[in-house]
Design an enzyme around this catalytic site. Structure first.
Site, PDB file in Angstrom:
ATOM      1  CD  GLU A  95      38.495  44.821  40.119  1.00  0.00           C
ATOM      2  OE1 GLU A  95      37.779  45.532  40.851  1.00  0.00           O
ATOM      3  OE2 GLU A  95      39.003  45.230  39.067  1.00  0.00           O
ATOM      4  CD  GLU A 126      53.680  27.483  31.762  1.00  0.00           C
ATOM      5  OE1 GLU A 126      53.360  26.418  31.232  1.00  0.00           O
ATOM      6  OE2 GLU A 126      53.149  28.566  31.488  1.00  0.00           O
TER       7      GLU A 126
END
Length: 311
Positions: A95, A126
């Site tokens: 963004e 992960e």
């Protein structure tokens, strides 16, 4: 890792201590409730998140000031996380170019398993600290950069590994967790622990924990950009007008900042190639576009400083 292995038992014991993994007996029959009641419960849970974030404002402000100082010297802001946490970081990074006209390389989102993991889970990614180190090595992490490790549990190896590797290189490190006393916060220069408590669905950290992460990342990126001069007051004067909506917003921003007529706003934007910040400066300081660009460059892009220099 098998259920009988010591590592599995250790992981199970660790998860049992995390508030984000806790079971709520009061919600054991939530599936039998009317839809409106479930919605009410979720809404009530969500209302507790901003209060939890408020308890960490001092830690957030310290982290932001340190990150902004590094970015002002040319450093980058880099998010690293797995699953929901990684998606939150990647989304916030994506963004920044349209909102603040930053180069995409200045705010970076890393997710365990690579870009494909944004939509499809990558098994076991992960759990590996070495993958985080490799991802940071691949983008040539340096001492002026800031790495934000994100993990609801505060123990995810990828996030902890990213912070540990970055700190070893002298980069600034921030650990964002939703559990107190987390390994992630302990590994970082700045620990931010937003304790939101047990989730509506046990262990579903895309809920309150994800909301908390989003709110904190909003603060980190937005306030950092304010400190870097990407705004003028509360106006996004460095936005990138990449579509019709943003082009219309550019015109409104110049109008709000200057009070100029529509005709003058259009002329200023045309003279500056659609760039909002120099257009405002030409109108407020009554100077031409090349002079505005020069003053902005000399002021490091800070419009208020450029206005002061223009007299």
């Amino acid at each position: 890792m098998t259920p009988a292995s010591p590592a599995y038992r250790e992981l199970r014991d660790q998860l049992a201590t995390l508030t984000t993994e806790a079971f709520r007996p009061d919600l054991a029959e939530i599936d039998r409730l009317p839809t409106a009641e479930i919605a009410r419960l979720m809404n009530a849970e969500d209302r507790t998140v901003p209060e939890a974030v408020a308890g960490q404002l001092s830690a957030i402000a310290s982290a932001v000031d340190a990150a902004a100082e590094r970015m002002a010297r040319g450093g980058r802001l880099i998010y690293a996380g797995a699953g929901t946490a990684g998606r939150m970081g990647t989304m916030d990074a994506s963004e920044c170019p349209p909102t603040f006209n930053t180069d995409p390389s200045r705010v970076v989102g890393l997710i365990a398993g690579g870009p494909a993991a944004f939509v499809t889970a990558v098994e076991g990614a992960e759990d590996r600290k070495d993958l985080a180190a490799k991802d940071l090595e691949d983008i040539a992490l340096g001492p002026e950069d800031t790495v934000v490790g994100i993990s609801a549990s505060g123990r995810t190896p990828y996030a902890v590994g990213a912070v540990e590797y970055a700190r070893g290189l002298g980069a600034l490190t921030i650990g964002l967790s939703c559990n107190a006393g987390s390994p992630l916060a302990a590994a970082a220069d700045h620990g931010i622990e937003v304790v939101v408590g047990p989730e509506l669905l046990s262990g579903s950290t895309r809920l309150k924990a994800g909301t908390a992460q989003k709110l904190v990342l909003n603060m980190i990126s937005t306030i950092t950009m304010i400190r870097l001069g990407k705004t003028y007051g509360n106006l996004m004067v460095d936005l990138r007008a990449s579509n019709d909506k943003l082009r219309a917003r550019s015109r409104r921003i110049v109008s709000y900042a200057t009070g100029a007529t529509d005709e003058d706003v259009e002329a200023a934007l045309e003279a500056t190639g659609g760039e909002v910040k120099p257009a405002i400066l030409t109108l407020l300081a009554d100077i031409d576009a090349p002079t505005a660009e020069k003053l902005l460059a000399e002021s490091g892009g800070h419009l208020r400083d450029a206005l002061g220099a223009a007299g």
